[in-house]
Every structure is written in C-alpha cells, then in structure tokens.
Design an enzyme around this catalytic site. Structure first.
Site, PDB file in Angstrom:
ATOM      1  N   ARG A  18      37.499  41.323  30.631  1.00 20.05           N
ATOM      2  CA  ARG A  18      37.123  39.978  31.087  1.00 20.05           C
ATOM      3  C   ARG A  18      37.120  38.988  29.928  1.00 20.05           C
ATOM      4  O   ARG A  18      37.563  37.850  30.082  1.00 20.05           O
ATOM      5  CB  ARG A  18      35.763  39.995  31.781  1.00 20.05           C
ATOM      6  CG  ARG A  18      35.788  40.705  33.125  1.00 20.05           C
ATOM      7  CD  ARG A  18      34.420  40.782  33.736  1.00 20.05           C
ATOM      8  NE  ARG A  18      33.519  41.489  32.827  1.00 20.05           N
ATOM      9  CZ  ARG A  18      32.204  41.427  32.865  1.00 20.05           C
ATOM     10  NH1 ARG A  18      31.595  40.679  33.766  1.00 20.05           N
ATOM     11  NH2 ARG A  18      31.466  42.112  32.017  1.00 20.05           N
ATOM     12  N   ASN A  36      33.916  41.619  37.259  1.00 20.13           N
ATOM     13  CA  ASN A  36      34.002  43.024  37.629  1.00 20.13           C
ATOM     14  C   ASN A  36      33.745  43.155  39.119  1.00 20.13           C
ATOM     15  O   ASN A  36      32.888  42.462  39.667  1.00 20.13           O
ATOM     16  CB  ASN A  36      32.964  43.855  36.873  1.00 20.13           C
ATOM     17  CG  ASN A  36      33.328  44.071  35.420  1.00 20.13           C
ATOM     18  OD1 ASN A  36      34.465  43.896  35.012  1.00 20.13           O
ATOM     19  ND2 ASN A  36      32.345  44.461  34.627  1.00 20.13           N
TER      20      ASN A  36
END
Length: 91
Positions: A18, A36
C-alpha cells in the site's frame, strides 16, 4: 479522466504494498486510495487520472515492491466522478 479499480492478489499484505502504491500514485499525480481487503491477502486500489498514466500505474501494480509477489490483478474501468483530492491509504 478515468477511474481504475484493481484488486491485487498474491503476497501483497505485510510487504509495504500500500505504501509503494501511494508513493507511485503521488509521483504520477493520481488520486484515490489503497486498502487491504478482509481476505488477508488482497489489496484494493482505486485510482483516478488520465488513462495513459493509469496504464503506467497498472504496470507498477503488477510488479509491486521488492518483497511482494503479485499473482494476479483484477482490473475494471469506469468514468471518474472526481471523488478524491489526493491518494491515501485506507485503514
């Protein structure tokens, strides 16, 4: 302007995927987010911008950061509503 939705599958949680995604999106001037998913293995990415830049971004998502192991990227496209003013990580 276009909107890219990508679900990145493989070893992409716990390997700074990320953060990598956010860094690359900001560098390319894209807006959206990475988060996520509850699966524990997948990351969802929403990005808005010009199609050519989004295609470049998609190539980066397919490779990922050094410790990631991207197995598959599910991609869908739509027109953008300009919902995002920046690119951020959702927790």
């Amino acid at each position: 302007m276009h909107c890219l939705k990508a679900v990145v599958k493989g070893k992409v949680q716990g390997v700074y995927f990320r953060d990598f995604t956010r860094t690359q999106a900001i560098r390319l001037g894209l807006c959206g987010y990475a988060q996520n998913l509850e699966s524990g293995t997948d990351v969802e990415v929403i990005a808005e911008g010009d199609k050519d830049i989004l295609l470049e971004f998609l190539k980066l998502l397919r490779s990922g950061p050094p410790h990631a192991e991207v197995q598959e990227v599910e991609v869908s496209w739509s027109s953008t509503n300009g919902n995002y003013g920046d690119f951020h990580i959702k927790y």
